[in-house]
Design an enzyme around this catalytic site. Structure first.
Site, PDB file in Angstrom:
ATOM      1  N   TYR A   1       7.514   3.235   0.358  1.00 19.42           N
ATOM      2  CA  TYR A   1       6.655   2.498   1.285  1.00 19.42           C
ATOM      3  C   TYR A   1       5.185   2.716   0.934  1.00 19.42           C
ATOM      4  CZ  TYR A   1       4.130   1.437   5.617  1.00 19.42           C
ATOM      5  OH  TYR A   1       3.233   0.952   6.534  1.00 19.42           O
TER       6      TYR A   1
ATOM      7  N   LYS B   1       2.580  -0.105  -0.392  1.00 17.75           N
ATOM      8  CA  LYS B   1       1.395  -0.431   0.411  1.00 17.75           C
ATOM      9  C   LYS B   1       0.134  -0.283  -0.426  1.00 17.75           C
ATOM     10  CE  LYS B   1       1.154  -1.197   4.410  1.00 17.75           C
ATOM     11  NZ  LYS B   1       1.090  -2.471   5.175  1.00 17.75           N
TER      12      LYS B   1
END
Length: 389
Positions: A150, A154
């Site tokens: 993640y 990002k």
């Protein structure tokens, strides 16, 4: 932003039916803006008459392009893999966070959208190292050092958003102006991702220990402070504000570093539960999280259980990292308001949560002992035995 400026704008919010997205949409709507929510699931609440919901997936470019048509500004909030077992689904994380963001940027350029505000994360610079009063001059954490997919995706998405700043718009004399906000952990009444998970751990008797140093400090941001920051960032992309936020990233929090577990003490005690006195070293909890992720990798395809903690969650909650709000205050006019967990406690109580006393003191002591013993036994079972290879 003044109401007469707002009512000239059409905003699209990806992930607009989530907790933060919907709160932002309602705040914009109150100021006279026209709102379109773009999400994979319908909103849980009834929409105002003139607020539009478009069901779609940011992984599908045709759906994104259709939703973006006629929009003045996009708030790109949608993402996947922030916490829990979602963090372990690498394929979906990549598709939503990276490819989805590329679709949003392409659609903005091809449809003449001049402003985009991206909701990023502290994680783009943080990977478990101590950061005290860091600012936006910090470099991105090298991609291979991110402990979870993640955070890595990002970072890639934020880089793409900021690199797209100044891109020429098709069929328009203008350019796309972008900025990114990096919020701390979000809280507020009705938050549906983190707080219910924490409360479930409290009520199921799992929250029996804390970890890390009592002096470690992290940050949180109340949902209304984050809403304010996003509206200010969108305004700062306009010509009236000399496009001052264009191409920029900003850390956003309440501006009050606090120990993670002390932050949640009012929630634990407000619901009638004792605050844990047992404290483990963070290295032991990190090992436990690592083993949990390993087990999930092996059996996840057959049983997608919810890990108690992931490695990233251990770092985020147990290692000092907090940031200066100076840039956001100076360039956006951001002024975080004071909030606490009182309204969160009342929200959970109004929905039937709180201490339900049953069982003897002796029984609770036995359960505590068994839980801690089982935890230590699992960790020790994976450690090398002296003299073995």
């Amino acid at each position: 932003m003044e109401k007469e400026q707002m009512d000239k704008n059409v905003f699209l919010l990806t992930g607009g039916c989530g907790y933060f997205g919907f709160r932002l949409a309602c705040a914009l709507h109150k100021r006279g803006a026209r709102i379109t929510l773009f999400d994979t699931v319908p909103p849980c609440q009834e929409l105002p008459e003139d607020m539009i919901f478009v069901q779609g997936d940011i992984r599908e470019y045709a759906q994104v392009e259709k939703a973006v048509f006629g929009v003045d500004c996009v708030f790109h909030i949608a993402s996947y893999g922030m916490s829990g077992r979602e963090q372990l689904n690498r394929h979906l994380i990549e598709a939503v966070n990276v490819q989805g963001t590329k679709n949003i940027l392409r659609a903005c350029v091809e449809n003449g959208v001049s402003r985009l505000v991206y909701t990023s994360t502290f994680n783009v610079v943080f990977g478990g190292q101590v950061i005290e009063n860091g600012d936006e001059s910090l470099p991105y954490l090298p991609l291979h050092l991110h402990p979870d997919h993640y955070s890595r995706t990002k970072s890639l998405a934020e880089m793409a958003v900021l690199q797209a700043n100044g891109a020429a718009l098709f069929g328009s004399p203008g350019v796309l102006r972008t900025c990114a906000l990096r919020p701390a952990g979000i809280y507020g009444p009705g938050e549906q991702r983190h707080l219910p998970r924490i409360v479930s751990y409290i009520e199921r008797g799992i929250f029996r220990f804390v970890y890390g140093s009592p002096s470690s400090l992290v940050e949180f941001v109340h949902v209304d402070n984050l809403v304010s920051a996003h509206m200010l960032a969108a305004e700062a992309l306009t010509s009236e504000k000399q496009h001052r936020s264009a191409g920029q990233a900003y850390f956003i929090s309440d501006g009050r570093p606090v120990n993670n577990f002390e932050f949640f003490r009012p929630l634990v005690e407000g619901l009638g539960y004792p605050f844990p006195k047992l404290r483990f070293p963070i290295s032991l909890i990190y090992l436990f999280a690592f083993l949990t992720e390993l087990i999930h990798h092996l059996i996840g395809p057959f049983y997608n259980f919810q890990p108690l903690l992931t490695r990233t969650e251990v770092y985020k909650t147990g290692v000092t990292h907090y940031f200066s709000m100076a840039k956001a205050k100076a360039e956006l006019g951001y002024e975080p308001q004071d909030h606490n967990l009182d309204e969160v406690v009342q929200w959970f109580k109004s929905r039937g949560h709180g201490k339900r006393r049953h069982g003897s003191v002796f029984r609770r002591l036995i359960l505590n002992f068994l839980f801690v013993s089982a935890f230590i036994a699992v960790v020790l079972s994976f450690l090398p035995v002296a003299g073995s290879w």
